[in-house]
Design an enzyme around this catalytic site. Structure first.
Site, short mmCIF file in Angstrom:
data_model
loop_
_atom_site.label_atom_id
_atom_site.label_comp_id
_atom_site.label_asym_id
_atom_site.label_seq_id
_atom_site.Cartn_x
_atom_site.Cartn_y
_atom_site.Cartn_z
N SER A 156 6.62 2.56 -9.63
CA SER A 156 6.41 3.99 -10.49
C SER A 156 6.63 5.13 -9.88
O SER A 156 6.73 5.08 -8.74
CB SER A 156 5.02 3.97 -11.22
OG SER A 156 4.53 5.14 -11.52
N TYR B 177 -4.19 3.30 -9.24
CA TYR B 177 -3.02 2.99 -9.70
C TYR B 177 -1.98 3.61 -8.86
O TYR B 177 -1.01 2.76 -8.51
CB TYR B 177 -2.97 3.63 -11.08
CG TYR B 177 -1.66 3.38 -11.92
CD1 TYR B 177 -1.15 2.33 -12.30
CD2 TYR B 177 -0.52 4.53 -11.89
CE1 TYR B 177 0.01 2.06 -12.94
CE2 TYR B 177 0.67 4.30 -12.55
CZ TYR B 177 0.93 2.81 -13.14
OH TYR B 177 2.15 2.67 -13.47
N1 LIG Z 1 5.14 3.23 -19.34
C1 LIG Z 1 5.33 4.10 -18.60
O1 LIG Z 1 5.21 5.13 -18.58
C2 LIG Z 1 5.45 3.59 -17.11
C3 LIG Z 1 5.66 4.34 -16.02
C4 LIG Z 1 5.77 3.92 -14.49
C5 LIG Z 1 5.44 2.50 -14.46
N2 LIG Z 1 5.24 1.80 -15.53
C6 LIG Z 1 4.96 0.13 -15.21
O2 LIG Z 1 5.71 -0.54 -15.93
C7 LIG Z 1 5.08 -1.80 -15.91
C8 LIG Z 1 5.27 -2.10 -17.64
O3 LIG Z 1 4.30 -1.64 -18.29
P1 LIG Z 1 4.74 -0.88 -19.60
O4 LIG Z 1 5.15 0.42 -19.58
O5 LIG Z 1 5.88 -1.97 -20.40
O6 LIG Z 1 3.58 -1.03 -20.41
P2 LIG Z 1 3.04 -2.08 -21.47
O7 LIG Z 1 3.80 -1.61 -23.02
O8 LIG Z 1 1.54 -1.81 -21.75
O9 LIG Z 1 3.10 -3.62 -21.17
C9 LIG Z 1 2.43 -4.05 -20.02
C10 LIG Z 1 2.61 -5.57 -20.05
O10 LIG Z 1 1.78 -5.95 -19.12
C11 LIG Z 1 0.84 -7.37 -19.68
N3 LIG Z 1 -0.14 -7.36 -19.00
C12 LIG Z 1 -1.47 -6.52 -18.90
N4 LIG Z 1 -2.28 -7.00 -18.30
C13 LIG Z 1 -1.94 -8.51 -18.03
C14 LIG Z 1 -2.81 -9.41 -17.38
N5 LIG Z 1 -4.01 -9.29 -16.95
N6 LIG Z 1 -1.94 -10.66 -17.44
C15 LIG Z 1 -1.00 -10.71 -17.72
N7 LIG Z 1 -0.14 -9.66 -18.42
C16 LIG Z 1 -0.87 -8.67 -18.44
C17 LIG Z 1 0.81 -6.62 -21.04
O11 LIG Z 1 0.62 -7.97 -21.88
P3 LIG Z 1 -0.55 -8.56 -22.66
O12 LIG Z 1 -1.56 -7.52 -22.98
O13 LIG Z 1 -0.26 -9.37 -23.74
O14 LIG Z 1 -1.25 -9.55 -21.35
C18 LIG Z 1 2.18 -6.12 -21.28
O15 LIG Z 1 2.97 -7.38 -21.71
C19 LIG Z 1 3.87 -1.72 -15.50
O16 LIG Z 1 3.78 -2.13 -14.09
C20 LIG Z 1 3.60 -0.14 -15.48
O17 LIG Z 1 2.63 0.21 -14.49
C21 LIG Z 1 5.20 2.31 -16.71
#
Ligand SMILES: NC(=O)c1ccc[n+]([C@@H]2O[C@H](COP(=O)([O-])OP(=O)(O)OC[C@H]3O[C@@H](n4cnc5c(N)ncnc54)[C@H](OP(=O)(O)O)[C@@H]3O)[C@@H](O)[C@H]2O)c1
Length: 262
Positions: free
Chosen positions: A144, A157
């Protein structure tokens, strides 16, 4: 040139929504067979059906809590039972929490570290030998823009993402002689379920990008003649990351704190 993934196998964590689902669509379109990991089985099965009929690839949904004990062994067993060899791994599953550490749910903080750091390291270690031996795939670890400076009010985080960046850049160096392409993807605010899970948009910095824009940045890095060990999505985010590294911590930390509480 776009790397050909036909006939390879890729594990994607957090594939039930957001960036993970987008990575799944992108790698399936390039011909990769997939193992999709997350907790929500219905979402994984629906995506598996979509990608199988769109691209004729084999997709295995694996509903699993990656923060639970033994989860990485379960992924390994799942792969072995099916006789698969893993060429690519996208460690994308992760979540954030907002607020002062002293007020945070202690169990949820532990879960965050186990998922964002523990599972990512263990999965990388488990599949790295076969990925470097194959030399046809990619390793993408999702960090991130929070990785580039301490983040008050998202302290744990930010630290997990700083870990992911440091760890992945080092692994990229260690594996540089293999054909495996390794990069750390550092997204800024992206329109996914991330902020719903955080519970507030207070910590969002800058405009949203789409998952397609962000994943395209990672794919361009992986397709480059020399894959960079890390890549930031969005020009403004990339500039902010450079500036954060140049400024004294005494300035960057209070500035970041203000951004986290606006
Ligand atoms: N969106 C942003 O603004 C942003 C910015 C910087 C970095 N990121 C990073 O991008 C990555 C993806 O996030 P996203 O933005 O796509 O958010 P998201 O839509 O909330 O997706 C998160 C994913 O992680 C899975 N997950 C959560 N807890 C889990 C667990 N205990 N075991 C297995 N799977 C789990 C969720 O699936 P289930 O709930 O079905 O388990 C979901 O598929 C993350 O690492 C996040 O930190 C996001």
């Amino acid at each position: 040139m776009a790397r050909n993934h036909v006939g390879t196998t890729a594990i994607i964590t957090g594939a039930s929504s957001g960036l993970g689902a987008e990575f799944a669509r992108t790698l399936a379109a390039r011909g990769a067979n997939l193992v999709l990991v997350a907790r929500r089985e219905d979402r994984l099965s629906a995506l598996a059906d979509e990608l199988t009929s769109a691209h004729g690839v084999t997709v295995h949904p694996l509903a699993l809590d990656l923060a639970a004990p033994g989860a990485v062994d379960a992924v390994d067993a799942f792969v072995r039972e099916r006789g698969l060899t893993v060429d690519s791994l996208v460690n994308n599953a992760g979540f954030g929490m907002h607020g002062p550490l002293a007020e945070a749910d202690a169990a949820r903080i532990d879960e965050q570290v186990r998922l964002n750091v523990g599972a990512l390291v263990s999965l990388t270690r488990a599949f790295l030998p076969e990925m470097t031996a194959s030399g046809r795939g990619v390793l993408v670890n999702v960090a991130s823009t929070a990785a580039f400076q301490p983040v008050p009010f998202m302290a744990a985080y930010g630290a997990t993402k700083a870990f992911v960046l440091s760890f992945t850049e080092a692994v990229a160096y260690e594996t540089r002689a293999s054909g495996l392409r390794v990069t750390t993807l550092c997204p800024g605010a992206t329109r996914t379920e991330f902020f719903q899970v955080v519970g507030t948009e207070e910590a969002r910095v800058g405009d949203y990008q789409t998952p397609a824009q962000v994943v395209a940045v990672a794919m361009r890095a992986l397709d480059a003649r020399r894959t960079p060990p890390s890549v930031v999505s969005g020009r403004r985010n990339a500039a902010a990351a450079v500036v954060a590294g140049l400024m004294p911590r005494s300035i960057v930390i209070p500035m970041t704190a203000r951004l986290m509480t606006h």
